[in-house]
Design a protein around this motif. Sequence first.
Motif, short mmCIF file in Angstrom:
data_model
loop_
_atom_site.label_atom_id
_atom_site.label_comp_id
_atom_site.label_asym_id
_atom_site.label_seq_id
_atom_site.Cartn_x
_atom_site.Cartn_y
_atom_site.Cartn_z
N ASP A 53 0.83 -1.21 0.00
CA ASP A 53 0.00 0.00 0.00
C ASP A 53 0.86 1.26 0.00
O ASP A 53 0.41 2.32 -0.44
CB ASP A 53 -0.91 0.02 1.24
CG ASP A 53 -2.04 -1.00 1.12
OD1 ASP A 53 -2.23 -1.56 0.02
OD2 ASP A 53 -2.73 -1.23 2.13
N ALA A 54 2.09 1.14 0.51
CA ALA A 54 2.97 2.32 0.58
C ALA A 54 3.19 2.94 -0.79
O ALA A 54 3.50 4.14 -0.90
CB ALA A 54 4.31 1.92 1.19
N TYR A 56 1.06 3.83 -2.93
CA TYR A 56 0.10 4.93 -3.17
C TYR A 56 0.68 6.25 -2.65
O TYR A 56 0.63 7.27 -3.33
CB TYR A 56 -1.23 4.65 -2.48
CG TYR A 56 -2.04 3.56 -3.14
CD1 TYR A 56 -3.01 3.88 -4.09
CD2 TYR A 56 -1.85 2.22 -2.82
CE1 TYR A 56 -3.77 2.88 -4.70
CE2 TYR A 56 -2.59 1.23 -3.42
CZ TYR A 56 -3.54 1.56 -4.36
OH TYR A 56 -4.28 0.58 -4.97
N GLY A 57 1.25 6.21 -1.43
CA GLY A 57 1.83 7.42 -0.84
C GLY A 57 3.02 7.90 -1.66
O GLY A 57 3.18 9.10 -1.91
N ARG A 61 3.36 11.49 -3.41
CA ARG A 61 4.45 12.43 -3.10
C ARG A 61 5.25 12.80 -4.35
O ARG A 61 5.80 13.89 -4.45
CB ARG A 61 5.37 11.84 -2.02
CG ARG A 61 4.74 11.92 -0.62
CD ARG A 61 5.74 11.56 0.46
NE ARG A 61 6.10 10.16 0.46
CZ ARG A 61 5.34 9.17 0.95
NH1 ARG A 61 4.17 9.45 1.49
NH2 ARG A 61 5.73 7.91 0.90
N PRO A 129 -7.80 12.57 0.98
CA PRO A 129 -6.96 11.41 1.35
C PRO A 129 -6.60 10.51 0.16
O PRO A 129 -5.49 9.98 0.09
CB PRO A 129 -7.81 10.66 2.37
CG PRO A 129 -8.72 11.70 2.94
CD PRO A 129 -9.01 12.64 1.82
N GLU A 134 -3.54 8.10 0.83
CA GLU A 134 -3.82 7.53 2.16
C GLU A 134 -5.15 6.79 2.22
O GLU A 134 -5.53 6.29 3.29
CB GLU A 134 -3.84 8.68 3.20
CG GLU A 134 -2.50 9.35 3.36
CD GLU A 134 -2.63 10.76 3.91
OE1 GLU A 134 -3.77 11.21 4.15
OE2 GLU A 134 -1.59 11.41 4.08
N HIS A 135 -5.88 6.79 1.14
CA HIS A 135 -7.23 6.20 1.13
C HIS A 135 -7.41 5.67 -0.29
O HIS A 135 -6.98 6.31 -1.24
CB HIS A 135 -8.22 7.33 1.43
CG HIS A 135 -9.65 6.92 1.61
ND1 HIS A 135 -10.25 6.87 2.85
CD2 HIS A 135 -10.61 6.58 0.72
CE1 HIS A 135 -11.53 6.53 2.72
NE2 HIS A 135 -11.77 6.34 1.42
N ARG A 136 -8.02 4.50 -0.42
CA ARG A 136 -8.12 3.91 -1.75
C ARG A 136 -9.59 3.75 -2.17
O ARG A 136 -10.44 3.45 -1.32
CB ARG A 136 -7.40 2.57 -1.80
CG ARG A 136 -5.89 2.75 -1.81
CD ARG A 136 -5.17 1.49 -1.45
NE ARG A 136 -5.43 1.12 -0.08
CZ ARG A 136 -4.79 1.66 0.97
NH1 ARG A 136 -3.86 2.56 0.78
NH2 ARG A 136 -5.09 1.28 2.19
#
Length: 392
Positions: A53-54, A56-57, A61, A129, A134-136
């Motif tokens: 999941d990281a 996505y962040g 960024r 988010p 942070e949200h999918r």
Amino acid sequence: MEASLPPDFDSLRPPCARLTTAHEAWRERVRAFVDRHIAPHLDDWNRAGTFPDALYGETARAGLLGLGFAEDVGGSGPGGGLYDRITMAEEMHRLGSGVVYADLATHWIALPPVVRAGSERLQREVVRPVLAGEHRVAFAVTEPEGGSDLSRLRTVASREGEGWRLNGAKTLISGVMRADSILVAARTDTAERGVSLFLVDAHGPGVSREPVEGLAWYNASIGTVRFEDAVLPADALIGDEGGGFRALAEQFNIERLSGVGAALGLARSAVAQALAFTRERETFGQRLVDHQVVRHRLVELAGRIRSAYSYLDACVEWLEAGDTAVADLALLKIEASAVLEHCAREALHLLGGSAYQGAPRLERIFRESRIFALGGGTPEVLRDLVARQWKF
Ligand SMILES: Cc1cc2nc3c(=O)[nH]c(=O)nc-3n(C[C@H](O)[C@H](O)[C@H](O)COP(=O)(O)OP(=O)(O)OC[C@H]3O[C@@H](n4cnc5c(N)ncnc54)[C@H](O)[C@@H]3O)c2cc1C
């Protein structure tokens, strides 16, 4: 304007005078991200059938997740034109990492209706988010009883006080196993009875999910979601009641263009690999590419890719001039997915047994090529759409 030869991934795309240095800078930025954050892990993720999941962040960024969304909702702001979307899809597929993109990119379909018509609460709790990684969010239309025939949509939302009660099921939903919110197409049981869009909390009561077992790499996050008396707040209805088809049609046009970029990116990657291999491999006393039948095959594949790009460039020009070009986008999507399947099959064939020994990129491309004929409308459904547009 002639591209450098011999054709590699870049030069398989014919030159286009409308592509500027700004587009090129965007391409380099996406490519650098893919090389740094995706390429080193791709084989492991492929084996595991998932990615962390990281990512996505990291994508947020790097300024990629917010492409096409305004700054005041957390997007990247100006820019984000059609070529930037296409480039993003091409570059995300250059290494044959289509499934990573499928999960990362669902918000381009699911989020715009929420940005346009969602409440303040949803902008704060979902839109921002999602764009921050942070949200999918997933996008759920297809039902177990049938995907192409939307008139048979059975998921129903009934009025429940100020809000709604949702019942039904959706299947083959990309990214649903890791989604926090799901944009769901459902029929309302009011007098309107049209198809509407609802944003559903994936962790809420009455919502359950299970993975869909299927083509290997697709297992991890694609799934079926069921709604059993799921109670939704009033602001879960996105846009007008009964306005879901209209909102969906707009989204599908955009999905088709990104899908075309993705398909042609994969096709270029496959042909570039096949060409490199045939320049090295020798059979019957000469390089494979020196056999006339082999070089004719490669030229044919490159020619199909370049023709499809000419059509793509024409469609972008019409769209930018304000003509949605619905029929041409549908025809382009059919052609691009056919070109990809042709290139993937022939490239695999040209590698012979080597394709089964450590050519995972080509193997993934071959595996993923089929989905491009289905997602965003099958050829049969799209040809009917074209015939309706042209009033046959
Ligand atoms: C990997 C993957 C990811 C997906 N992700 C999503 C997602 O995120 N969200 C989502 O909502 N859906 C998703 N889908 C579903 C996809 O959109 C559907 O598979 C597609 O719309 C086709 O629907 P169906 O599978 O029900 O096929 P069906 O509608 O049952 O069609 C089966 C076959 O019959 C053909 N056919 C249907 N009607 C006609 C006709 N009138 N004349 C001639 N031929 C016809 C079709 O073209 C197709 O070849 C995904 C599918 C896959 C495989």
